[in-house]
Design an enzyme around this catalytic site. Structure first.
Site, PDB file in Angstrom:
ATOM      1  N   ASP A  68      -6.687   8.026   0.261  1.00  0.00           N
ATOM      2  CA  ASP A  68      -6.454   8.920  -1.050  1.00  0.00           C
ATOM      3  C   ASP A  68      -7.205  10.429  -0.545  1.00  0.00           C
ATOM      4  OD1 ASP A  68      -6.219   6.594  -2.357  1.00  0.00           O
ATOM      5  OD2 ASP A  68      -8.390   6.345  -3.802  1.00  0.00           O
ATOM      6  N   LYS A  80      -3.158  12.384   1.830  1.00  0.00           N
ATOM      7  CA  LYS A  80      -2.080  11.724   3.406  1.00  0.00           C
ATOM      8  C   LYS A  80      -0.410  12.104   3.086  1.00  0.00           C
ATOM      9  CE  LYS A  80      -4.146   7.622   3.990  1.00  0.00           C
ATOM     10  NZ  LYS A  80      -4.613   7.695   2.751  1.00  0.00           N
ATOM     11  N   GLY A 135      -0.745   4.483  -2.421  1.00  0.00           N
ATOM     12  CA  GLY A 135      -0.811   4.681  -2.728  1.00  0.00           C
ATOM     13  C   GLY A 135      -0.795   6.617  -2.887  1.00  0.00           C
ATOM     14  N   HIS A 136       0.675   6.934  -1.917  1.00  0.00           N
ATOM     15  CA  HIS A 136       1.270   8.174  -1.376  1.00  0.00           C
ATOM     16  C   HIS A 136       1.714   9.666  -2.991  1.00  0.00           C
ATOM     17  CE1 HIS A 136      -0.050   6.460   1.908  1.00  0.00           C
ATOM     18  NE2 HIS A 136      -0.759   6.080   1.639  1.00  0.00           N
ATOM     19  N   GLN A 140      -4.090   4.233   4.131  1.00  0.00           N
ATOM     20  CA  GLN A 140      -5.914   4.173   3.735  1.00  0.00           C
ATOM     21  C   GLN A 140      -6.395   5.060   4.707  1.00  0.00           C
ATOM     22  OE1 GLN A 140      -3.601   0.717   4.362  1.00  0.00           O
ATOM     23  NE2 GLN A 140      -3.673   1.071   1.717  1.00  0.00           N
TER      24      GLN A 140
END
Ligand code: IMO
Ligand code: MG
Length: 436
Positions: free
Chosen positions: A13, A16, A40-41, A223
């Site tokens: 988180d 990225k 989750g991006h 990650q």
């Protein structure tokens, strides 16, 4: 530089997705190398916000070819939904290739993930429940189903029936739940296979050939280093290799072809799920960081645990990834504090240590030794250059560089693309986590 790896330098988180989006415009390929829809991006383009889980963030950049490589575990329903919703929003998804060797997440993987977490009770990892661990387990046990076989209507039903024989025994005998029915799964997943088949390719060759012909590759990490199954805070980790080395496993490029490795870190620390977290703030300051930084999971919606920047962990991430530079995110979130802190060492069994213990047992006995810096009240979110930033921000950045031992070349002061400061920097920094 040609081939660049973007790697999470904390517990995931780190924003990225934003950096990938910013760097993708002059790259030919964006390659996602590991994890699954546990990632989750979030990427903001203009006033549009996109939440991506499996599709590389380069998809929002027109001409870039996006590759989901061998090391990713793919939830067919998840990626179909993601692509459908991107297309509905006018994003072209033709520039996407999915590795035929990537393993598929099937209903029993999610089920095992959730049942196993429940069985662990207080010792639960706090996984995202997306079936990630069980899918990698099957891959290592050589009973997984890969994308190419999944998309073949002759092979998939046979392989699934064989595997379900084993899985159902465990479901019934160990967990006491109903067995799964192979035909139902085949029926339910047929549409997904048809949808995904045109994207499937031998991506390692695609990437290798592209690089050989002089094209540039951007590797999208998912990650973070501290969640790496080897280098991370085991057992509270994910089941893949989010650290930089992972970018050269199953993607088609070898270590000698990587030109730079950018670590992405927030200006503070967050963690989702269980496990030691020395700089965690269980007070109003932690709550304030969570609210200002909107620190709620993109994938699960869980509130993230928040704390000051952990320089000892960052130094470790910098060393074990061989970072060439850092991208420091969410600087705007720290605006308004009277003082801000960076953990420079740990106190461990009555002595100060500089080395990050990556195992749960020792890390849980560490308490932070902070360097306290003056905060900044100014709104930094519209700063366009490093020079425009307040002096106290620069002191903060210099301290980060010192503790991490690498230059900060990118700074993020907001969610938008144009709230990013690029800072060419070549000075050698010989940093270490020390208070002096
Ligand atoms: P991005 O790409 C933050 C964490 C989970 C849990 C542990 C194991 O958005 O940075 P898993 O479902 O992978 O078996 O869960 O890893 N985790 C993440 N935390 N960001 C992520 O991805 C994460 N992916 C997994 O919360 O603690
Ligand atoms: Mg995330």
């Amino acid at each position: 530089m040609a081939n660049t790896v973007v790697v999470g330098a904390q517990w995931g988180d780190e924003a990225k997705g934003k950096i990938i989006d910013c760097l993708a415009h002059d790259k030919d390929l964006v390659v996602r190398w590991g994890g699954g829809s546990n990632a989750g991006h979030t990427v903001c383009v203009g006033d549009q916000e996109y939440k991506l889980h499996l599709v590389p963030a380069g998809i929002l950049n027109g001409n870039t070819l996006n590759v989901v490589a061998d090391g990713v575990v793919i939830d067919p329903a998840g990626i179909v939904e993601e692509l459908t919703s991107l297309k509905a929003r006018g994003v072209s998804c033709t520039n996407l290739k999915i590795s035929g060797n990537a393993h598929v997440i099937l209903p029993y993987h999610r089920l095992f993930d959730q049942l196993e977490e429940k069985r662990k009770g207080e010792k639960a990892i706090g996984t995202t429940g997306r079936g990630i661990g069980p899918a990698y387990q099957d891959k290592a046990a050589r009973i997984g189903i890969r994308m190419r076989d999944f998309c073949d209507p002759k092979i998939f039903p046979v392989r699934l029936a064989q595997i379900l024989d084993i899985k159902n025994e465990i479901l019934v005998k160990l967990y006491g739940v109903e067995p799964l029915v192979a035909d139902q799964i085949v029926e339910q997943y047929r549409e997904f296979a048809l949808f995904l088949k045109p994207y499937v390719d031998d991506t390692a060759l695609v990437v290798a050939r592209a690089a050989k012909s002089g094209k540039s590759v951007l590797f999208e990490g998912a990650q973070g280093t501290l969640l790496d199954i080897d280098l991370g805070t085991y057992p509270y980790v994910t089941s893949s290799h989010p650290s930089a080395g992972g970018a050269t496993i199953g993607t088609g490029l070898g270590p000698t072809q990587i030109d730079q490795i950018i670590g992405v870190a927030k200006s503070y620390t967050t963690r989702v799920g269980a496990g030691a977290f020395p700089t965690e703030l269980l007070d109003d300051t932690g709550n304030l960081i969570r609210e200002r930084g909107r620190e709620y999971g993109t994938t699960t919606g869980r509130p993230r645990r928040c704390g000051w920047l952990d320089g000892v962990a960052l130094h470790y991430a910098s060393l074990v990834n061989g970072l060439t530079s850092l991208s420091l995110m969410h600087l705007d979130v720290l605006s308004g504090f009277d003082e801000v802190k960076i953990c420079m060492q740990y106190s461990f069994d009555g002595r100060s240590i500089e080395d990050f213990p990556s195992d749960q047992e020792r890390l849980s006995r560490c308490t932070p030794i902070y360097k306290t810096l003056q905060g900044w009240k100014d709104d930094v979110s519209e700063a366009k250059t490093y020079d425009e930033l307040p002096e106290n921000v620069k002191k903060f950045v210099e301290t980060v560089e010192k503790v991490a031992g690498v230059p900060v070349t990118i700074l993020s002061v907001g969610r938008r693309r144009d709230q990013t400061i690029f800072r060419p920097y070549s000075k050698k920094i010989s940093g270490s986590p020390s208070l002096s």
